[in-house]
Design a protein around this motif. Structure first.
Motif, PDB file in Angstrom:
ATOM      1  N   ARG A  60       9.578  11.319   7.591  1.00  0.00           N
ATOM      2  CA  ARG A  60       8.701  10.594   6.683  1.00  0.00           C
ATOM      3  C   ARG A  60       9.408  10.401   5.348  1.00  0.00           C
ATOM      4  N   TYR A  61       9.284   9.238   4.788  1.00  0.00           N
ATOM      5  CA  TYR A  61       9.729   9.012   3.399  1.00  0.00           C
ATOM      6  C   TYR A  61       8.481   8.626   2.631  1.00  0.00           C
ATOM      7  N   GLY A  62       7.877   9.541   1.925  1.00  0.00           N
ATOM      8  CA  GLY A  62       6.616   9.249   1.237  1.00  0.00           C
ATOM      9  C   GLY A  62       5.562   8.880   2.271  1.00  0.00           C
ATOM     10  N   ASP A  63       4.987   7.676   2.129  1.00  0.00           N
ATOM     11  CA  ASP A  63       3.976   7.213   3.076  1.00  0.00           C
ATOM     12  C   ASP A  63       4.592   6.628   4.328  1.00  0.00           C
ATOM     13  N   LYS A  64       5.888   6.355   4.234  1.00  0.00           N
ATOM     14  CA  LYS A  64       6.534   5.623   5.336  1.00  0.00           C
ATOM     15  C   LYS A  64       7.013   6.586   6.422  1.00  0.00           C
ATOM     16  N   ILE A  65       6.662   6.278   7.687  1.00  0.00           N
ATOM     17  CA  ILE A  65       7.155   7.084   8.811  1.00  0.00           C
ATOM     18  C   ILE A  65       8.340   6.341   9.417  1.00  0.00           C
ATOM     19  N   ALA A  66       9.537   6.830   9.144  1.00  0.00           N
ATOM     20  CA  ALA A  66      10.749   6.155   9.625  1.00  0.00           C
ATOM     21  C   ALA A  66      11.008   6.486  11.089  1.00  0.00           C
ATOM     22  N   VAL A  67      10.726   7.743  11.471  1.00  0.00           N
ATOM     23  CA  VAL A  67      10.912   8.196  12.853  1.00  0.00           C
ATOM     24  C   VAL A  67       9.651   8.959  13.243  1.00  0.00           C
ATOM     25  N   GLY A  70      17.409  -0.878  19.029  1.00  0.00           N
ATOM     26  CA  GLY A  70      16.194  -1.182  18.282  1.00  0.00           C
ATOM     27  C   GLY A  70      16.535  -2.126  17.145  1.00  0.00           C
ATOM     28  N   PRO A  71      15.551  -2.916  16.687  1.00  0.00           N
ATOM     29  CA  PRO A  71      15.829  -3.858  15.598  1.00  0.00           C
ATOM     30  C   PRO A  71      16.174  -3.124  14.296  1.00  0.00           C
ATOM     31  N   ASN A  72      16.721  -3.842  13.347  1.00  0.00           N
ATOM     32  CA  ASN A  72      17.023  -3.242  12.046  1.00  0.00           C
ATOM     33  C   ASN A  72      15.747  -2.633  11.475  1.00  0.00           C
ATOM     34  N   GLY A  73      15.893  -1.431  10.951  1.00  0.00           N
ATOM     35  CA  GLY A  73      14.748  -0.754  10.351  1.00  0.00           C
ATOM     36  C   GLY A  73      13.929   0.054  11.353  1.00  0.00           C
ATOM     37  N   ALA A  74      14.348   0.083  12.631  1.00  0.00           N
ATOM     38  CA  ALA A  74      13.575   0.783  13.663  1.00  0.00           C
ATOM     39  C   ALA A  74      13.646   2.306  13.528  1.00  0.00           C
ATOM     40  N   GLY A  75      14.700   2.804  12.854  1.00  0.00           N
ATOM     41  CA  GLY A  75      14.824   4.253  12.689  1.00  0.00           C
ATOM     42  C   GLY A  75      16.045   4.848  13.390  1.00  0.00           C
ATOM     43  N   LYS A  76      16.958   3.996  13.823  1.00  0.00           N
ATOM     44  CA  LYS A  76      18.136   4.479  14.555  1.00  0.00           C
ATOM     45  C   LYS A  76      19.032   5.357  13.683  1.00  0.00           C
ATOM     46  N   SER A  77      19.414   4.835  12.525  1.00  0.00           N
ATOM     47  CA  SER A  77      20.321   5.604  11.660  1.00  0.00           C
ATOM     48  C   SER A  77      19.677   6.911  11.221  1.00  0.00           C
ATOM     49  N   THR A  78      18.399   6.844  10.886  1.00  0.00           N
ATOM     50  CA  THR A  78      17.696   8.059  10.452  1.00  0.00           C
ATOM     51  C   THR A  78      17.734   9.103  11.571  1.00  0.00           C
ATOM     52  N   THR A  79      17.501   8.658  12.800  1.00  0.00           N
ATOM     53  CA  THR A  79      17.538   9.588  13.944  1.00  0.00           C
ATOM     54  C   THR A  79      18.943  10.185  14.098  1.00  0.00           C
TER      55      THR A  79
END
Ligand code: ADP
Ligand code: ADP
Length: 218
Positions: free
Chosen positions: A10-17, A34-43
């Motif tokens: 989670r980044y603040g209110d945003k759930i990245a993964v 997954g598309p850009n912003g899907a959470g791949k890099s974060t994972t």
């Protein structure tokens, strides 16, 4: 082997993964699509210990990535390839990394040869093309002779020859029984490369199947 269980960020209110669970097996190229912003890099960053999960776990060979040790298992990663702004030569750059990881100096020449950078090894990294920079990043990931290799968008911006080289490199690692996890936002890049596919959208698992099954269903 890589195991992700209930992983969330989670980044603040945003759930990245969002509550991701999957297993990446050895001997295969596993695509992480997954598309850009899907959470791949974060994972991938959580798998290699560069980001802390909000909840859940990620292990490589049964341990947190940072606790991996020879001879049990080693891993290497190329994360969002960045230009190395360095006045050092490729060989000097890798020797520095080898020294800080207590790896033998001779390993540097082995990895330079593996990635086809033997000739440019004495050139300054600052003058490298994108493709050469990617090869250098892969060389750095290979220093510890990893059983598990993680590549975040490794073909981004490469020419067809570079793309082909990365593909063959991943195939060789998998055929050698190693675990290969590679991310991309393009199915076209995965289709001819990956044996198994893990798909995410908006941080959630959307598919986890062999490439053959995935193609048969879509
Ligand atoms: P991908 O690699 O699939 O393109 P990312 O993992 O980079 O996706 O990003 C997933 C989501 O998390 C995106 O909406 C991104 O903007 C957001 N995000 C990534 N890193 C941060 C951060 N440090 N702070 C806030 N939001 C972030
Ligand atoms: P890079 O691709 O080099 O990470 P970015 O400009 O995308 O460059 O991101 C810079 C930093 O900001 C990274 O640490 C990234 O995780 C973080 N970040 C990415 N997306 C967001 C976002 N939506 N909000 C806040 N920070 C973000």
């Amino acid at each position: 082997m890589i195991e992700v269980k209930g992983l969330s960020k989670r980044y603040g209110d945003k759930i990245a993964v969002d509550d991701l669970s999957f297993t990446v097996r050895p001997g295969l190229v596993t695509g992480f699509l997954g598309p850009n912003g899907a959470g791949k890099s974060t994972t991938l960053r959580m798998i290699v210990g560069l980001d802390q999960p909000t909840s859940g776990t990620a292990t490589v060979c049964g341990r947190p990535y940072r606790e991996l040790a020879r001879p049990l298992c080693t891993a290497g990663a190329l994360l969002e390839a960045k230009a190395v702004h360095s006045g050092r030569t490729a060989r000097e750059h890798l020797r520095g990394l080898a020294a800080s990881n207590r790896l033998p100096k001779r390993r540097v020449d082995e990895v330079l040869e593996l990635v086809g950078l033997t000739d440019p090894a004495r050139r300054r990294v600052g003058g490298f093309s994108l493709g050469m920079g990617q090869r250098l990043g892969i060389a750095a990931a290979l220093l510890g002779d990893p059983e598990v290799i993680i590549l975040d968008e490794p073909v981004n911006g490469l020419d067809p020859e570079g793309i082909q080289w990365v593909r063959e490199f991943m195939r060789g690692m998998a055929d050698d029984g190693r675990t290969v996890l590679v991310s991309s936002h393009l199915m076209s890049e995965m289709q001819d490369t990956a044996d198994h596919l893990i798909v995410i959208g908006r941080g959630r698992l959307a598919a986890d199947s062999s490439m053959a099954d995935f193609l048969a269903r879509s």
